[in-house]
Scaffold this motif. Structure first.
Motif: not given
Lengths: 219, 787
Positions: A157, A149, A168-178
């Protein structure tokens, strides 16, 4: 593009035939969503070369480690990185909908999942058209099988996802928008077997609730 | 006086840095700002090529040099920015080129989309701005922005912490919106009002596709306009951009014709493109342009041009509303949002927001309410308070261009509120009263309006942002004043040309058939020139009257909106019409919210609130729950029933608020999506269902730190906590939260759920219960609370 109704109903946990009212609600929500939000996608195709630590996509600055990538891309000289998203407008719509009716919001959420899948399918068709003579593998994503993941960050990138599509990808590797999907698709010069789609390739096997009910999840 | 070089003729910026670095071998995906430290000579040479090609402003390589992106590199913002600006200054030495601190997006999304708060974003930008000033940048450019909120944070950070001129450019796609849905007009008018020195568009598209958007931008601002497009679109196979320097210059020529005066290139452009642009600019002068002067407020997605009648919804105001008063005291933001949502759906154009009530700290609550409303309502807001500190706190976090209600002719209020209005670029309502009270003649009210207008002008607030409220007095008490108010409306419209506001509902206070009087007064006031009626949009008679007025005034072109409103098919019913014999229980089961509310009112004539809940509501919900478990009903139906139950609860709460009795409270629980996780629909489903069984939710939202859960549990003495996680990567945060809660002497019961949670994980993590779905959470709550 429109969300697939049967798929949306499956996301809502509906097995068997839904009652008419629910089906009508889903159809209306799907049509309304498609008028307001369309999936956006971007992809790039890179040479893919086996290396000691996995399949190397030098142009993307990425290595895909593990058996999943090795197996999926075994016969592929190139691989496409794909990102498809419904973007921020869907999130805004969903927030507004949740403030009005959670019942409608869960339907909208399921429609969104089906719509982003429709976007991925359209992107795949476009890739197939742009690279005539190539055979595409099933698409597979970070988190699937043993593909880490953690690759979300470098994949986004490589596609310049923030600038190109606002993802964007969050610190916990979630994609945002979801409602965003990333995937790898191999491009080969020989026909590619289905390795992910269909019951034969699925890890659930006989444990699948849909098969027990005599149907399939249709993936 | 500082040199305003950006206003003098045409100005040439530079081209891309990132894609040029990639052409010279920088691998994609890295952090290009680190080159400032490792290879500043390379950067200086590229800057120098741009200056030689004709650039008069070069962007230092600081686009992503913010703390979030540098966090893992071990480098500080200060050193990376200082080195980047220094590399550019070395290139500019001995030339007349200026060096810009380049500020790009932070790379994480702001609330409500993401979890970064406005205040955190401001701090991150402040660090860059301060570092840039220390390093000697000549100006700041904020670029490639797609979120107006993030852009506002950056602009405030630069303006409040440096004396640098600041250019702002955002990225739009071909639909004319940014990724977050912001329109060109919202962007231009918000940023000009906030004090940007030049605004424009960069990145995303080539000049040919940006040109129509730039034409729109030029009409919406008095500021110099910037165009810094991409060299077309990249090829997916090799990343090569498809527009050559010649075509690029031809596309930009069209932008210059539209009135753009500051140009450069973004992704895919090189010194060759800039050289070609320099040749283009050589024999050109700034083109003539026309600004569209109009009163305007907006949210990012909803621009509101006041070139006709616009309805201001009045319902978010506690005066005379017991239920809203209770909600304010209990900080029940969901209820306040619900009041706002109803008005948006009923046809309001702007929402007035007033949270002033004894026991409420407006300075703290008003910004919270603004954030909450903007998370789910798209209309622009009018912030209604006389407290300048509360107004400033709320204007600061408002996304877009707001209105402020109000100032009056008293010099003291003008001096405290107008500077805040100016700083945040809001429109302002001026009440035609002063220390002497409300004047009884139109003449005297016009005089006060003039005084307010003069004061606003002295702060640099444009006339179109000054709205005058002529004040409605109650006809039953001061009958002759209705005509006087109408005279004042007419005169202010005709003599001062300003927008006119009136809260119309007050006219009928104390009379029977209030709606008839209010509607009549509304129509007469519109005829006299009222443009901004403040009214209750949920009263169909009022919005109908406005719809009719818009036909007769010519605003509703070809009567289209009117015809759509009245001659179309009746709005589709979400549920089939209810039969005559419908019971309350059936109404809940079938999810008929309006019917359930009506039947609950009738039932309360013969039953107590508690009986209503226990004998009808809960058994009905259980029936749907049983169908759900048996696979005969599905999630949307379960939630429809929950919503109908909510309508019943609303009736119960109103009834209790009126009688001053004790609310029905079965137990309070905390619910949260764990730290690092941004998915909240599952959590919201559980919350909706539990609330409609009579349990009270303390919803902490998403991305909630374990410490926040602990604090809330301690402070509020909570016995049940629900935690949700959707991703394997956030399960550790769930476990950490449970571990922290277990340090309490008497830990609360914890139930967990979410896509990746299994009964086994739940046990391993030490959770007391695993909830497969929302329905199971009800059984858990019953066990924990014993009812």
């Amino acid at each position: 593009m429109q969300p697939d109704i049967a798929e949306t109903l499956r996301y809502l946990g509906v097995r068997g035939a839904p009652d008419e009212a629910l089906r009508r609600d889903v159809e209306q929500a799907a049509a309304a969503l498609a008028e307001q939000v369309q999936p956006q996608y971007t992809y790039r195709v890179f040479p893919a070369v086996p290396g000691p630590d996995g399949i190397v996509l030098a142009g993307a600055g990425m290595t895909l480690p593990g058996e999943t990538a090795a197996k999926m891309l075994a016969e592929c000289g190139r691989a496409a990185l794909l990102l498809c998203t419904l973007g921020a407008p869907f999130e805004t719509l969903l927030r507004a909908c949740q403030a009005r009716s959670m019942a409608r919001a869960v339907v909208l959420d399921a429609c969104g999942s089906a719509l982003v899948e429709a976007g991925c399918a359209a992107a795949e068709r476009e890739i197939a058209e742009r690279f005539p003579g190539c055979w595409l593998t099933d698409r597979f994503s970070p988190g699937y099988g043993d593909l880490p993941l953690a690759l979300q960050t470098s994949l986004c990138a490589a596609l310049d996802a923030g600038r190109r599509l606002g993802v964007s990808v969050t610190e916990s590797l979630l994609l945002n928008p979801t409602k965003t999907v990333t995937a790898v698709i191999g491009l080969a010069e020989t026909p590619q077997a289905a390795r992910i789609r269909g019951c034969g390739a699925c890890a659930l096997g006989d444990a699948c609730a849909y098969r027990k009910g005599g149907g399939t999840c249709a993936v | 006086m500082r040199s305003e070089f950006w206003k003098e003729g045409l100005l040439l910026l530079d081209g891309a840095m990132g894609t040029v670095l990639q052409q010279r071998g920088l691998p994609p995906g890295g952090i290009p700002e680190l080159l400032n430290l490792t290879d500043p000579g390379l950067l200086t040479s590229i800057h120098r090529e741009y200056i030689d090609a004709g650039s008069r402003v070069i962007y230092a390589n600081t686009f992503g040099a913010n703390r979030l992106k540098l966090e893992k590199t071990g480098k500080t913002v200060d050193e990376v920015v200082a080195a980047g600006v220094a590399a550019a200054k070395r290139a500019a030495a001995g030339t007349d080129a200026r060096v810009a601190l380049d500020v790009g997006p932070l790379g994480a999304l702001l609330e409500p989309m993401g979890t970064l708060t406005f205040e955190q974003a401001y701090d991150l930008f402040r660090e860059m701005a301060e570092a840039g000033t220390r390093a000697g940048a000549d100006l700041a450019v904020i670029e490639t922005m797609t979120d107006l909120y993030e852009t506002k944070a950056a602009l405030l950070a630069v303006k409040e912490n440096t004396g640098l001129p600041v250019f702002v450019t955002m990225s739009f796609d071909r639909t004319g919106r940014t990724f977050t849905g912001c329109t060109v007009a919202s962007m231009a008018r918000t940023l000009e009002a906030l004090g940007a020195d030049a605004v424009g568009l960069n990145c995303s598209l080539g000049p040919d596709l940006l040109a129509p958007l730039l034409e729109e931008l030029v009409r919406n601002t008095r500021l110099p306009v910037i165009a810094k497009p991409n060299a077309g679109l990249p090829d997916p196979a090799d990343g090569h951009y498809d527009t050559d320097p010649e075509a690029f210059a031809a596309g930009l020529a069209r932008c210059l014709d539209a009135g753009v005066t500051i140009v450069g290139g973004c992704c895919g452009t090189t010194p060759d493109y800039i050289r070609r642009l320099a040749a283009l600019l050589r024999d050109r002068k700034p083109a003539a342009r026309a600004y569209d002067t109009v009163s305007f407020v907006c949210s990012p997605v909803t621009p509101c041009r006041i070139d006709g009648v616009r309805i201001i919804g009045e319902r978010v105001n506690p005066t005379g509303k017991k239920r809203l008063q209770q909600a304010l005291l209990e900080r029940d933001l969901d209820y306040i949002l619900d009041v706002a949502v109803q008005q948006e759906d009923a046809g309001a154009d702007i929402l007035d927001v007033n949270v002033g009530f004894p026991g409420v700290d407006e300075t703290e609550l008003l910004p919270l309410v603004v954030k909450k409303l903007q998370s789910a309502v798209s209309l622009p807001l009018q912030l209604d308070s006389s407290n300048a500190a509360a107004l400033e706190a709320a204007l600061r976090v408002y996304n877009g261009k707001a209105a402020v209600n109000s100032v009056n002719g008293d010099p003291e209020t003008l001096e405290t509120v107008l500077p805040v209005v100016k700083k945040y670029g809001a429109a302002v309502v001026g009440l035609t009263l002063d220390k002497g009270g409300i004047p009884l003649t139109a003449e005297a009210r016009v005089k006060i309006a003039r005084r307010i207008l003069e004061a606003a002008r002295s702060y640099g607030i444009p006339d179109e942002d000054v709205w005058i409220d002529c004040l409605t007095l109650t006809a039953s008490a001061q009958q002759n004043q209705a005509a006087e108010t109408l005279r004042a409306v007419r005169r202010i419209r005709e003599e001062l040309g300003l927008q006119v506001v009136l809260g119309v509902s007050n006219i009928s206070f104390g009379l029977p058939n209030r709606t008839l009087i209010t509607e009549n007064f509304l129509v007469q006031a519109l005829g006299a020139g009222l443009t901004l009626p403040i009214l209750n949009p949920n009263q169909r008679e009022m919005t109908d009257a406005v719809a009719a007025f818009r036909v007769l005034s010519g605003e509703d072109r070809e009567c289209r909106a009117f015809i759509a409103r009245f001659s179309g098919a009746p709005a589709a019913q979400t549920a089939p019409a209810a039969p005559e014999t419908l019971t309350l229980d059936d109404a809940v089961v079938r999810g008929l919210a309006a019917e359930a509310g009506r039947l609950a009112r009738t039932a309360l004539e013969t039953e107590t609130e508690l009986e209503l809940v226990e004998r009808h509501l809960i058994p009905a919900l259980d029936r749907v729950g049983a169908d759900y478990e048996a696979g005969r009903a599905f999630l949307p139906q379960l939630l429809s029933a929950a919503q109908a139950a909510q309508a019943v609860f609303e009736v119960v709460r109103e009834s209790i608020a009126k009688s001053g009795g004790t609310p029905v409270r079965k137990g309070r629980f905390v619910i949260a999506t764990v730290q690092g996780d941004i998915h909240d629909i599952g959590k919201n489903i559980v919350k909706t269902v539990l609330e409609n069984y009579g349990y009270e939710a303390l919803d902490l939202g998403r991305d909630v730190a374990p410490e926040t859960v602990l604090e809330t549990v301690q402070r509020e003495k909570i016995r049940l906590v629900g935690l949700s996680a959707l991703m394997t990567t956030t399960l550790p945060a769930m476990e950490a939260t449970i571990r922290l809660l277990h340090t309490l002497p008497e830990p609360p019961a914890v139930f967990v759920g979410g896509a990746v949670v299994t009964p086994e994980y739940a046990r391993e993590m030490g959770a007391d219960y695993y909830a497969r779905d929302a329905r199971e959470s009800v059984e858990i709550a019953r066990k924990v609370f014993g009812k």
